[in-house]
Design an enzyme around this catalytic site. Structure first.
Site, PDB file in Angstrom:
ATOM      1  CE1 TYR A 142      -3.784   2.428   0.708  1.00 32.00           C
ATOM      2  CE2 TYR A 142      -2.462   3.219   2.545  1.00 32.00           C
ATOM      3  CZ  TYR A 142      -3.553   3.362   1.696  1.00 32.00           C
ATOM      4  OH  TYR A 142      -4.402   4.430   1.853  1.00 32.00           O
ATOM      5  CG  ASP A 237       5.712   3.572   0.935  1.00 35.52           C
ATOM      6  OD1 ASP A 237       6.052   4.161   1.983  1.00 35.52           O
ATOM      7  OD2 ASP A 237       4.529   3.465   0.562  1.00 35.52           O
ATOM      8  CE  LYS A 265       1.845   4.647   8.281  1.00 35.77           C
ATOM      9  NZ  LYS A 265       0.501   4.325   8.633  1.00 35.77           N
TER      10      LYS A 265
HETATM   11  N1  PMP Z   1       2.814   4.054   2.453  1.00 39.62           N
HETATM   12  C1  PMP Z   1       2.737   3.121   3.399  1.00 39.62           C
HETATM   13  C2  PMP Z   1       3.735   2.017   3.411  1.00 39.62           C
HETATM   14  C3  PMP Z   1       1.731   3.193   4.364  1.00 39.62           C
HETATM   15  O1  PMP Z   1       1.650   2.224   5.306  1.00 39.62           O
HETATM   16  C4  PMP Z   1       0.805   4.260   4.324  1.00 39.62           C
HETATM   17  C5  PMP Z   1      -0.307   4.401   5.344  1.00 39.62           C
HETATM   18  N2  PMP Z   1      -0.585   3.354   6.131  1.00 39.62           N
HETATM   19  C6  PMP Z   1       0.939   5.208   3.311  1.00 39.62           C
HETATM   20  C7  PMP Z   1       1.952   5.082   2.399  1.00 39.62           C
HETATM   21  C8  PMP Z   1      -0.015   6.363   3.229  1.00 39.62           C
HETATM   22  O2  PMP Z   1       0.216   7.246   4.269  1.00 39.62           O
HETATM   23  P1  PMP Z   1      -0.961   8.220   4.778  1.00 39.62           P
HETATM   24  O3  PMP Z   1      -1.975   7.357   5.434  1.00 39.62           O
HETATM   25  O4  PMP Z   1      -0.235   9.145   5.717  1.00 39.62           O
HETATM   26  O5  PMP Z   1      -1.486   8.926   3.585  1.00 39.62           O
END
Ligand code: PMP
Length: 430
Positions: A142, A237, A265
């Protein structure tokens, strides 16, 4: 009616599904979500006053626990000077310097407000830099909810993108190619078919959005080589893993060299802040230096940067990562003892302070390994924990986290609750 139930009823009248992010609605585990009222260290308290040991960490940011004194003081001090200017501030520079110093492949970094924005901007930059349109992503990974990422694989591991949400235009979805995580051959085949069209491969270098799935030896190195050989960019990511699995993320842990890295995060210490950074040559294409546009009214705002700096400063030494590993290992030992006492298909996967207990025979190497996962049993497990005062994520396909705020007594409480919850699950399954 409990306060949680009352709030959920009111919420559903004015907020779609009663929540501001879907998984919070307990859809996959059933029941009424607990509305949180307060957090302190490793503990959270809901609207009815129930206490929980928090193993969710707000989906990852709270590596220091709730209301860490240094973070709280930094945010209060920043607020006293003004919450936003829409003009550059010294704190942005200080945070960017820390990111560039820690994350090995990052020469330049741009701050955003969410991980979604960071990943969306990263692929635009990759497309602008390479002049190519296609992307490769992995099923079960994701990268936020931008259109290009909401793509599911059809049967098999190799397929053209099919949108997994209405509203994603098919012509855009078709540009996203998918492969199974840990399947280098699948990526090799995609490059063989589309080598001069692929702008980037984006990957969670330790996958976290199908539960904890580490890369197999050679997988990430193989991606690096394929991207280099084919003139594509490699995007890590590290929104979850950055500053969590090691001081400089997965790339620091395994000595790897992506072209672009996305962060979030932990970086924001619990406030809305994320980032994308990478090679100087690539980032020279980003506005205002280059032609690829990206912007944000609140990007790098003073409250978020203050929280980010204080958080990174609290994570400065190798000792904290050793402590996180020790705490993660301690809880793993407790949970494995509990697993050994029940007859259930279970598999525990962990890297440092992030882990998943899968209700399936392992090992889990990608989404295909989860074909027979017992999500219903996970729902039972989740509620059995919740009623014992332990908050795990309300979905099997997620991570739980240990934070620096968890004391041994907290981890023992989690271990005891897991043991009892597994017995409850085993008796309901038999
Ligand atoms: N990349 C990863 C690996 C994530 O786990 C998440 C959110 N869980 C995102 C991108 C998206 O981040 P956000 O929820 O702050 O938009």
């Amino acid at each position: 009616m409990s306060k949680n139930e009352e709030l959920f009823e009111r919420a559903k009248r004015v907020i779609p599904g009663g929540v501001n992010s879907p998984v919070r609605a307990f859809g996959s585990v059933g029941g009424t979500p607990a509305f949180m009222a307060e957090g302190r260290g490793a503990k959270i308290y809901d609207a009815d006053g129930s206490e929980y040991i928090d193993c969710m960490s707000s989906w990852g940011p709270l590596i220091l626990g709730h209301r860490h004194p240094a973070v709280e003081a930094a945010v209060q001090a920043a607020l006293a000077h003004g919450s936003t200017f829409g003009a550059p501030t010294a704190a942005e520079v200080e945070l960017a310097e820390r990111v560039c110093e820690r994350v090995p492949s990052v020469d330049l970094v741009r701050l955003t407000n969410s991980g979604t924005e960071a990943c969306m901007s990263a692929i635009r930059l990759a497309r602008g830099f390479t002049g190519r349109d296609r992307l490769v992503k992995f099923t079960g990974c994701y990268h936020g909810h931008a259109d290009s990422f909401l793509i599911q694989a059809g049967s098999g591991s190799l397929t053209f993108g099919v949108p997994s949400s209405p509203g994603v235009p098919s012509p855009l979805a078709e540009l996203t190619l998918t492969a199974a995580f840990n399947d280098l051959d699948a990526v090799r085949q995609l490059f063989a078919q589309h080598h001069s069209e692929i702008a980037a491969v984006i990957v969670e270098p330790i996958a976290g959005n199908m539960g904890a799935v580490p890369p197999e030896p050679g997988f990430l190195q193989g991606l690096r080589q394929l991207c280099t050989d084919n003139g594509a960019l490699l995007i890590f990511d590290e929104v979850i893993t950055g500053f969590r699995v090691a001081r400089g993320g997965v790339q620091d842990l395994y000595d790897l060299d992506p072209d672009i890295t996305t962060l979030g995060k932990v970086l924001g210490g619990g406030l809305p802040l994320a980032a994308f950074g990478g090679r100087r040559e690539v980032f020279a294409s980003l506005a205002p230096e280059g032609p690829v546009y990206q912007a944000g009214t609140l990007s790098g705002n003073p409250l978020a940067t203050a929280a980010g700096i204080a958080t990174l400063d609290a994570l400065g030494s190798a000792d904290v990562y050793a402590e996180l590993e020790a705490k993660g290992a301690y809880l793993e030992k407790r949970i494995r003892e509990a697993m050994a006492r029940v007859d259930l298909p279970l598999c525990y996967q962990r890297v440092g302070s992030l882990a998943t207990l899968f209700f399936v025979e392992g090992p889990v190497r990608n989404l295909d390994s989860l074909a027979t996962v017992q999500t219903e049993l996970y729902g039972k497990f989740f509620h059995a924990l919740l009623k014992r005062g332990v908050a795990f994520p309300p979905s099997q396909y997620e991570l739980f986290f240990v934070s620096l705020a968890h004391e041994e007594a907290d981890l023992d409480r989690v271990g005891d609750a897991v043991a009892e919850a597994l017995v409850e699950c085993a008796s309901s399954a038999s």
